[in-house]
Design an enzyme around this catalytic site. Sequence first.
Site, PDB file in Angstrom:
ATOM      1  N   GLU A 146       0.820  -1.216   0.000  1.00  0.00           N
ATOM      2  CA  GLU A 146       0.000   0.000   0.000  1.00  0.00           C
ATOM      3  C   GLU A 146       0.855   1.267   0.000  1.00  0.00           C
ATOM      4  OE1 GLU A 146      -2.870  -0.415  -0.693  1.00  0.00           O
ATOM      5  OE2 GLU A 146      -3.683  -2.237   0.200  1.00  0.00           O
ATOM      6  N   GLY A 147       0.290   2.309  -0.625  1.00  0.00           N
ATOM      7  CA  GLY A 147       1.041   3.556  -0.819  1.00  0.00           C
ATOM      8  C   GLY A 147       0.880   4.556   0.305  1.00  0.00           C
TER       9      GLY A 147
ATOM     10  N   HIS B  52      -3.958  15.127 -11.640  1.00  0.00           N
ATOM     11  CA  HIS B  52      -3.187  14.003 -11.100  1.00  0.00           C
ATOM     12  C   HIS B  52      -3.464  12.801 -11.986  1.00  0.00           C
ATOM     13  CE1 HIS B  52      -2.688  10.437  -8.255  1.00  0.00           C
ATOM     14  NE2 HIS B  52      -1.494  10.809  -8.665  1.00  0.00           N
TER      15      HIS B  52
ATOM     16  N   ARG C 102      -2.533   9.183 -12.517  1.00  0.00           N
ATOM     17  CA  ARG C 102      -1.921   8.010 -11.874  1.00  0.00           C
ATOM     18  C   ARG C 102      -1.668   6.960 -12.941  1.00  0.00           C
ATOM     19  NH1 ARG C 102      -0.009   4.459  -9.077  1.00  0.00           N
ATOM     20  NH2 ARG C 102      -0.663   3.858  -6.979  1.00  0.00           N
TER      21      ARG C 102
ATOM     22  N   ASP D  29       3.811  17.934  -4.957  1.00  0.00           N
ATOM     23  CA  ASP D  29       2.912  17.774  -6.115  1.00  0.00           C
ATOM     24  C   ASP D  29       1.459  18.015  -5.689  1.00  0.00           C
ATOM     25  OD1 ASP D  29       4.489  17.298  -8.318  1.00  0.00           O
ATOM     26  OD2 ASP D  29       4.380  15.105  -8.195  1.00  0.00           O
TER      27      ASP D  29
ATOM     28  N   PHE E 216      -4.281   9.305  -3.482  1.00  0.00           N
ATOM     29  CA  PHE E 216      -3.435  10.481  -3.746  1.00  0.00           C
ATOM     30  C   PHE E 216      -4.316  11.632  -4.229  1.00  0.00           C
ATOM     31  CE2 PHE E 216       0.976  11.837  -4.860  1.00  0.00           C
ATOM     32  CZ  PHE E 216       0.687  12.977  -5.602  1.00  0.00           C
TER      33      PHE E 216
HETATM   34  N1  LIG Z   1       5.431  12.624  -6.807  1.00  0.00           N
HETATM   35  C1  LIG Z   1       4.352  11.925  -7.159  1.00  0.00           C
HETATM   36  N2  LIG Z   1       4.214  10.644  -6.731  1.00  0.00           N
HETATM   37  C2  LIG Z   1       3.093   9.970  -7.078  1.00  0.00           C
HETATM   38  C3  LIG Z   1       2.102  10.551  -7.904  1.00  0.00           C
HETATM   39  N3  LIG Z   1       1.129   9.640  -8.078  1.00  0.00           N
HETATM   40  C4  LIG Z   1       1.502   8.543  -7.393  1.00  0.00           C
HETATM   41  N4  LIG Z   1       2.683   8.730  -6.789  1.00  0.00           N
HETATM   42  C5  LIG Z   1       3.420   7.761  -5.958  1.00  0.00           C
HETATM   43  O1  LIG Z   1       2.667   6.576  -5.870  1.00  0.00           O
HETATM   44  C6  LIG Z   1       2.104   6.411  -4.552  1.00  0.00           C
HETATM   45  C7  LIG Z   1       0.672   5.979  -4.725  1.00  0.00           C
HETATM   46  O2  LIG Z   1       0.160   5.393  -3.565  1.00  0.00           O
HETATM   47  P1  LIG Z   1      -0.929   6.156  -2.678  1.00  0.00           P
HETATM   48  O3  LIG Z   1      -0.311   7.401  -2.186  1.00  0.00           O
HETATM   49  O4  LIG Z   1      -1.437   5.198  -1.641  1.00  0.00           O
HETATM   50  O5  LIG Z   1      -2.087   6.536  -3.653  1.00  0.00           O
HETATM   51  P2  LIG Z   1      -2.975   5.606  -4.611  1.00  0.00           P
HETATM   52  O6  LIG Z   1      -2.260   4.305  -4.807  1.00  0.00           O
HETATM   53  O7  LIG Z   1      -3.056   6.419  -5.854  1.00  0.00           O
HETATM   54  O8  LIG Z   1      -4.293   5.433  -3.937  1.00  0.00           O
HETATM   55  C8  LIG Z   1       2.248   7.771  -3.893  1.00  0.00           C
HETATM   56  O9  LIG Z   1       2.331   7.725  -2.513  1.00  0.00           O
HETATM   57  C9  LIG Z   1       3.530   8.297  -4.535  1.00  0.00           C
HETATM   58  O10 LIG Z   1       4.658   7.701  -3.941  1.00  0.00           O
HETATM   59  C10 LIG Z   1       2.295  11.904  -8.358  1.00  0.00           C
HETATM   60  O11 LIG Z   1       1.476  12.485  -9.065  1.00  0.00           O
HETATM   61  N5  LIG Z   1       3.424  12.544  -7.955  1.00  0.00           N
END
Ligand SMILES: Nc1nc2c(ncn2[C@@H]2O[C@H](COP(=O)(O)OP(=O)(O)O)[C@@H](O)[C@H]2O)c(=O)[nH]1
Length: 391
Positions: A59-60, A251, A253, A332, A350
């Site tokens: 998980e992120g 954004h 993704r 961001d 995000f």
């Molecule tokens: N810098 C940056 N990192 C991103 C972006 N989109 C995704 N990430 C990276 O990918 C992760 C995605 O996991 P999460 O934050 O849990 O969001 P989700 O997976 O989109 O629900 C983020 O925490 C970042 O590390 C973006 O637009 N900019």
Amino acid sequence: MESASDVWMLLFILCTLNTVTRTSKDDDQFVYDVGVKSTPQFVLSKPMRFLLYEVNPGEGFNLRRDVYMRIANLVLFLNKIEPWTLVLPPWDNLYHWRSPVEQSSLPWSTFFDLDSLNRHVSVMEFHDFLEDLGEDKKIDEVYYLQMYEEGWNSGKWRERMDIRPCTQETYFKQDESGHWRWSYWGFEGVYSTNFTCLSIQSESTHLVPFLTKNTTARAEELIHGEFSEWSTLYWTKEHGEAKGGPYLAVHLRRRDFLRGHKDSTPTLKEAARQIEDILNKLNLTTVFIATDAPKSEFKQLKSYLSEYHLKIFEPSDDLLEKYKDGGVAIIDQWICAHARYFIGTSVSTFSFRIHEEREILGFDPHTTFNRFCGSKTGNCDQPTKWLIQYS
Ligand SMILES: Nc1nc2c(ncn2[C@@H]2O[C@H](COP(=O)(O)OP(=O)(O)O)[C@@H](O)[C@H]2O)c(=O)[nH]1
Ligand SMILES: *[C@@H]1O[C@H](CO)[C@@H](O)[C@H](O)[C@H]1NC(C)=O
Ligand SMILES: *[C@@H]1O[C@H](CO)[C@@H](O)[C@H](O)[C@H]1NC(C)=O
Ligand SMILES: *[C@@H]1O[C@H](CO)[C@@H](O)[C@H](O)[C@H]1NC(C)=O
């Protein structure tokens, strides 16, 4: 509403520290000072208990921030009954963090202001907690949360939790001396003697009776009452007049979303078309792109939008070293939060975080709660508007 068992596997680790020092006495209330530079002082007459947790490794960052809010809320309820401190799980080489900078075992203070977090519930960093544990890094009890093997049982949701055999292999391994070991975010020597799987189908705050009653031998009165998942936030201001800078922010993704959310994530060409459409509607020519896309994909997107100004935030090596991937992601998000108009990606936490920031800043919700439409037509409900309740 998501629950403790739908989206993430949680692991609760419980500990009662006997080493917590009593620093002063005021009638029959004691003031405990927990840890070195950790939590604020607690006025209480019961031993402090500690709750550690962890989320599924894949998980992120933003999903983890959401989980934090839920657990912090759980601790808020626990604190109505007895003193608990939330131990913050270090950020350890998250799956999405790809930069070459060192980002293992990072404390929360890398990204967050602990004093602010402490104003909500008492929290402490894991490394401070370990320091307080001392030589013997023993954790009292570990509960590994899992779904019920039989699923929802008759398809109907009902709150329940039961100690059950583990339904699948867990990350915990028992050594020769019977100690349960796990990586503990890169900190060595930590173990527990009790490890239990707990099948759960419940909102996280319903764990209060379990945590306060079943996890220690202490006999206390049963807890009655309603535990609402969220304590209500009241705001005294009106929806603001925030207008935002003269740019569109999106954004976009990519990566795992192209596999995990194929239907709702647009192709680059589709995204470019939607960006162009909104730019024209708003009479804007600049678009800020927050994305986890590889450079090659960004170039491709740029080629579709050659008449417009595409901006991204690219940190210097020094900045990256300082803020790491987590900090860069927050920058961001901050830029997206201040744009005239925002488009996110469906079901991305995000993006949700940006919605929330913009809502707090007081933007017109129509400029905030938008998302890209996927390639599949007829599949483009716009995000729910989670509006602040002004009192
Ligand atoms: N810098 C940056 N990192 C991103 C972006 N989109 C995704 N990430 C990276 O990918 C992760 C995605 O996991 P999460 O934050 O849990 O969001 P989700 O997976 O989109 O629900 C983020 O925490 C970042 O590390 C973006 O637009 N900019
Ligand atoms: C917690 O304890 C109560 C009372 O002893 C028991 O009925 C209940 O099943 C326990 N819960 C779990 C999840 O073991
Ligand atoms: C932990 O395990 C030990 C040994 O198996 C047992 O005696 C003890 O009651 C357990 N403690 C709890 C809180 O479950
Ligand atoms: C964009 O410009 C056109 C023509 O100048 C104008 O009619 C329209 O109201 C403008 N739209 C916005 C959102 O500013």
